[in-house]
Design a protein around this motif. Structure first.
Motif, mmCIF file in Angstrom:
data_model
loop_
_atom_site.group_PDB
_atom_site.id
_atom_site.type_symbol
_atom_site.label_atom_id
_atom_site.label_comp_id
_atom_site.label_asym_id
_atom_site.label_seq_id
_atom_site.Cartn_x
_atom_site.Cartn_y
_atom_site.Cartn_z
ATOM 1 N N ARG A 171 0.807 -1.223 0.000
ATOM 2 C CA ARG A 171 0.000 0.000 0.000
ATOM 3 C C ARG A 171 0.836 1.267 0.000
ATOM 4 O O ARG A 171 0.332 2.354 -0.222
ATOM 5 C CB ARG A 171 -0.949 -0.030 1.213
ATOM 6 N N LYS A 172 2.128 1.124 0.286
ATOM 7 C CA LYS A 172 3.043 2.257 0.271
ATOM 8 C C LYS A 172 2.564 3.380 1.197
ATOM 9 O O LYS A 172 2.554 4.552 0.846
ATOM 10 C CB LYS A 172 3.220 2.790 -1.154
ATOM 11 N N LEU A 173 2.173 2.978 2.401
ATOM 12 C CA LEU A 173 1.692 3.962 3.366
ATOM 13 C C LEU A 173 2.823 4.586 4.172
ATOM 14 O O LEU A 173 2.651 5.644 4.760
ATOM 15 C CB LEU A 173 0.706 3.296 4.336
ATOM 16 N N LEU A 174 3.962 3.909 4.236
ATOM 17 C CA LEU A 174 5.027 4.337 5.134
ATOM 18 C C LEU A 174 5.746 5.548 4.551
ATOM 19 O O LEU A 174 6.605 5.423 3.679
ATOM 20 C CB LEU A 174 6.009 3.192 5.380
ATOM 21 N N THR A 175 5.394 6.721 5.040
ATOM 22 C CA THR A 175 5.959 7.965 4.533
ATOM 23 C C THR A 175 7.354 8.214 5.087
ATOM 24 O O THR A 175 8.251 8.656 4.382
ATOM 25 C CB THR A 175 5.041 9.140 4.886
ATOM 26 N N SER A 176 7.528 7.930 6.384
ATOM 27 C CA SER A 176 8.804 8.236 7.026
ATOM 28 C C SER A 176 9.130 7.165 8.055
ATOM 29 O O SER A 176 8.269 6.778 8.849
ATOM 30 C CB SER A 176 8.740 9.614 7.693
ATOM 31 N N LEU A 177 10.366 6.675 8.033
ATOM 32 C CA LEU A 177 10.866 5.752 9.044
ATOM 33 C C LEU A 177 12.107 6.366 9.666
ATOM 34 O O LEU A 177 13.102 6.611 8.981
ATOM 35 C CB LEU A 177 11.206 4.390 8.437
ATOM 36 N N SER A 178 12.034 6.650 10.959
ATOM 37 C CA SER A 178 13.165 7.202 11.696
ATOM 38 C C SER A 178 13.689 6.117 12.627
ATOM 39 O O SER A 178 12.941 5.557 13.428
ATOM 40 C CB SER A 178 12.715 8.437 12.498
ATOM 41 N N LEU A 179 14.970 5.798 12.505
ATOM 42 C CA LEU A 179 15.526 4.641 13.195
ATOM 43 C C LEU A 179 16.786 5.012 13.960
ATOM 44 O O LEU A 179 17.651 5.719 13.461
ATOM 45 C CB LEU A 179 15.857 3.551 12.156
ATOM 46 N N PRO B 231 10.152 -8.252 -0.887
ATOM 47 C CA PRO B 231 10.253 -6.832 -1.232
ATOM 48 C C PRO B 231 9.546 -5.964 -0.198
ATOM 49 O O PRO B 231 8.414 -6.231 0.182
ATOM 50 C CB PRO B 231 9.552 -6.752 -2.593
ATOM 51 N N ALA B 232 10.210 -4.957 0.262
ATOM 52 C CA ALA B 232 9.638 -4.041 1.241
ATOM 53 C C ALA B 232 9.079 -2.824 0.523
ATOM 54 O O ALA B 232 9.405 -2.571 -0.638
ATOM 55 C CB ALA B 232 10.707 -3.620 2.247
ATOM 56 N N PRO B 233 8.242 -2.043 1.183
ATOM 57 C CA PRO B 233 7.672 -0.870 0.525
ATOM 58 C C PRO B 233 8.716 0.219 0.321
ATOM 59 O O PRO B 233 9.736 0.254 1.008
ATOM 60 C CB PRO B 233 6.605 -0.403 1.517
ATOM 61 N N VAL B 234 8.458 1.073 -0.618
ATOM 62 C CA VAL B 234 9.307 2.247 -0.795
ATOM 63 C C VAL B 234 9.062 3.194 0.372
ATOM 64 O O VAL B 234 7.925 3.536 0.674
ATOM 65 C CB VAL B 234 9.003 2.956 -2.125
ATOM 66 N N ILE B 235 10.128 3.588 1.036
ATOM 67 C CA ILE B 235 10.025 4.543 2.144
ATOM 68 C C ILE B 235 10.396 5.917 1.599
ATOM 69 O O ILE B 235 11.494 6.108 1.069
ATOM 70 C CB ILE B 235 10.959 4.152 3.296
ATOM 71 N N GLU B 236 9.498 6.849 1.702
ATOM 72 C CA GLU B 236 9.770 8.171 1.153
ATOM 73 C C GLU B 236 10.947 8.842 1.854
ATOM 74 O O GLU B 236 11.773 9.481 1.219
ATOM 75 C CB GLU B 236 8.517 9.038 1.248
ATOM 76 N N HIS B 237 11.014 8.699 3.179
ATOM 77 C CA HIS B 237 12.071 9.387 3.929
ATOM 78 C C HIS B 237 12.602 8.447 5.006
ATOM 79 O O HIS B 237 11.885 8.072 5.927
ATOM 80 C CB HIS B 237 11.519 10.656 4.579
ATOM 81 N N LEU B 238 13.862 8.056 4.877
ATOM 82 C CA LEU B 238 14.537 7.235 5.877
ATOM 83 C C LEU B 238 15.486 8.131 6.667
ATOM 84 O O LEU B 238 16.378 8.753 6.113
ATOM 85 C CB LEU B 238 15.319 6.109 5.196
ATOM 86 N N PHE B 239 15.269 8.178 7.985
ATOM 87 C CA PHE B 239 16.034 9.070 8.852
ATOM 88 C C PHE B 239 16.806 8.210 9.849
ATOM 89 O O PHE B 239 16.215 7.565 10.717
ATOM 90 C CB PHE B 239 15.075 10.012 9.573
ATOM 91 N N ILE B 240 18.128 8.154 9.716
ATOM 92 C CA ILE B 240 18.978 7.403 10.636
ATOM 93 C C ILE B 240 19.511 8.374 11.683
ATOM 94 O O ILE B 240 20.270 9.285 11.364
ATOM 95 C CB ILE B 240 20.146 6.718 9.903
ATOM 96 N N CYS C 165 17.595 -2.072 -0.331
ATOM 97 C CA CYS C 165 16.458 -2.985 -0.367
ATOM 98 C C CYS C 165 15.140 -2.269 -0.068
ATOM 99 O O CYS C 165 14.082 -2.752 -0.473
ATOM 100 C CB CYS C 165 16.657 -4.121 0.632
ATOM 101 N N TRP C 166 15.192 -1.164 0.645
ATOM 102 C CA TRP C 166 13.963 -0.430 0.927
ATOM 103 C C TRP C 166 13.812 0.782 0.015
ATOM 104 O O TRP C 166 12.803 1.448 0.061
ATOM 105 C CB TRP C 166 13.937 0.007 2.393
ATOM 106 N N TYR C 167 14.820 1.079 -0.782
ATOM 107 C CA TYR C 167 14.747 2.126 -1.791
ATOM 108 C C TYR C 167 14.178 3.446 -1.260
ATOM 109 O O TYR C 167 13.200 3.965 -1.779
ATOM 110 C CB TYR C 167 13.909 1.661 -2.988
ATOM 111 N N PRO C 168 14.769 4.001 -0.213
ATOM 112 C CA PRO C 168 14.264 5.289 0.278
ATOM 113 C C PRO C 168 14.471 6.384 -0.750
ATOM 114 O O PRO C 168 15.499 6.442 -1.440
ATOM 115 C CB PRO C 168 15.110 5.543 1.534
ATOM 116 N N GLU C 169 13.481 7.256 -0.876
ATOM 117 C CA GLU C 169 13.589 8.367 -1.814
ATOM 118 C C GLU C 169 14.451 9.490 -1.248
ATOM 119 O O GLU C 169 15.123 10.205 -1.978
ATOM 120 C CB GLU C 169 12.190 8.880 -2.145
ATOM 121 N N THR C 170 14.420 9.648 0.083
ATOM 122 C CA THR C 170 15.235 10.661 0.761
ATOM 123 C C THR C 170 15.876 10.028 1.985
ATOM 124 O O THR C 170 15.226 9.266 2.704
ATOM 125 C CB THR C 170 14.372 11.861 1.201
#
Length: 267
Positions: free
Chosen positions: A174-182, A215-224, A245-250
């Protein structure tokens, strides 16, 4: 102050209450309630008469007060106009269901014991899930807005990273995950990477696997934000897993070299 009761007050639109153990609010026109309980003491609250309530924040209900399915049902039945709900540092049932046609914003921050969350909110536009713990719940959206914005912030120990792939996979396709901060926090004992081997359960996804198993969803913003206590040989695999593998856009990095991030930065 042990108890507080508010009645009448027709012109009152909002209250901010902190440190009171028992709260009863009977103000039909009130629209905003912020209630911060005393985390180490039992609390009691009653907002059932607040028919015009639109914004509710509850914090620190960790002692002898469990937020359950029944609590949510009563809340939305008694406050049909509620649009924004924030629960922070609250003690929850293992399985909860949140169903509302009016709710637009939902925040669950460090609410313990939850294992399964079912969300049925066709007009929900913003979902925030923050957790500084190790056992990640399953989250299922039954109905949701096409504009839904999902932001997740996690603070984990390396030995529980095996849960991360499965958790993120819930939002595919569904590509709901807009931002993942880890961020990785330090573990205060010797550890090894452990992965469940129970035959009757689905195998957990290893976040360091090459290639990704599912395959994981595309994460728009990955924040480490921080990477601590990962074995040196695992940095390259960790980077591959997150970035390729998660192809973050940012990608945003906020790393402190004193937190063991020098090897991560080199990779």
């Amino acid at each position: 102050m042990k108890s507080l009761s508010l009645q009448g007050l027709e012109n009152l639109k909002g209250v901010d209450i902190q440190g009171v153990r028992e709260v009863e609010i009977d103000v039909p026109n009130i629209e905003r309630i912020y209630y911060g309980a005393v985390s180490h003491k039992p609390c009691k609250m009653n907002f059932d008469s607040c028919k015009n309530l639109r914004d509710l924040t509850i914090m620190n209900t960790k002692t002898d007060f469990v937020i359950s399915d029944k609590w949510f049902l009563n809340l939305f039945a008694n406050s049909p106009l509620l649009e924004s709900l924030k629960l922070e540092e609250c003690f929850m049932s293992e399985k909860i269901g949140i169903s509302s046609s009016q709710l637009k914003s939902l925040v669950l921050s460090n609410c313990s014991t939850m294992e399964e969350i079912e969300i049925d909110t066709p007009n929900l536009a913003s979902f925030r899930y923050y957790f500084a713990g190790d056992d990640l719940p399953s989250i299922h959206f039954r109905r949701y807005s096409s504009q839904l914005d999902v932001n997740v912030k996690l603070h984990m120990i390396p030995t529980c990273l095996h849960q991360l792939g499965k958790f993120v996979k819930q939002f595919r396709p569904r590509k709901l995950l807009t931002s993942l901060s880890l961020s990785m926090r330090q573990e205060y004992q010797n550890y090894h990477y452990w992965y469940p081997e129970e035959e009757d359960e689905e195998e957990e996804e290893d976040p360091f696997s090459l290639p990704a198993k599912v395959p994981a969803p595309v994460i728009e913003h990955l924040f480490i934000r921080s990477v601590r206590e990962i074995k040196p040989d695992d940095y390259l695999l960790f980077v591959y897993r997150l970035f390729h593998c998660w192809y973050p856009e940012t990608i945003s990095l906020s790393l402190n070299p004193s937190h063991g991030s020098k090897e991560f930065i080199k990779v």
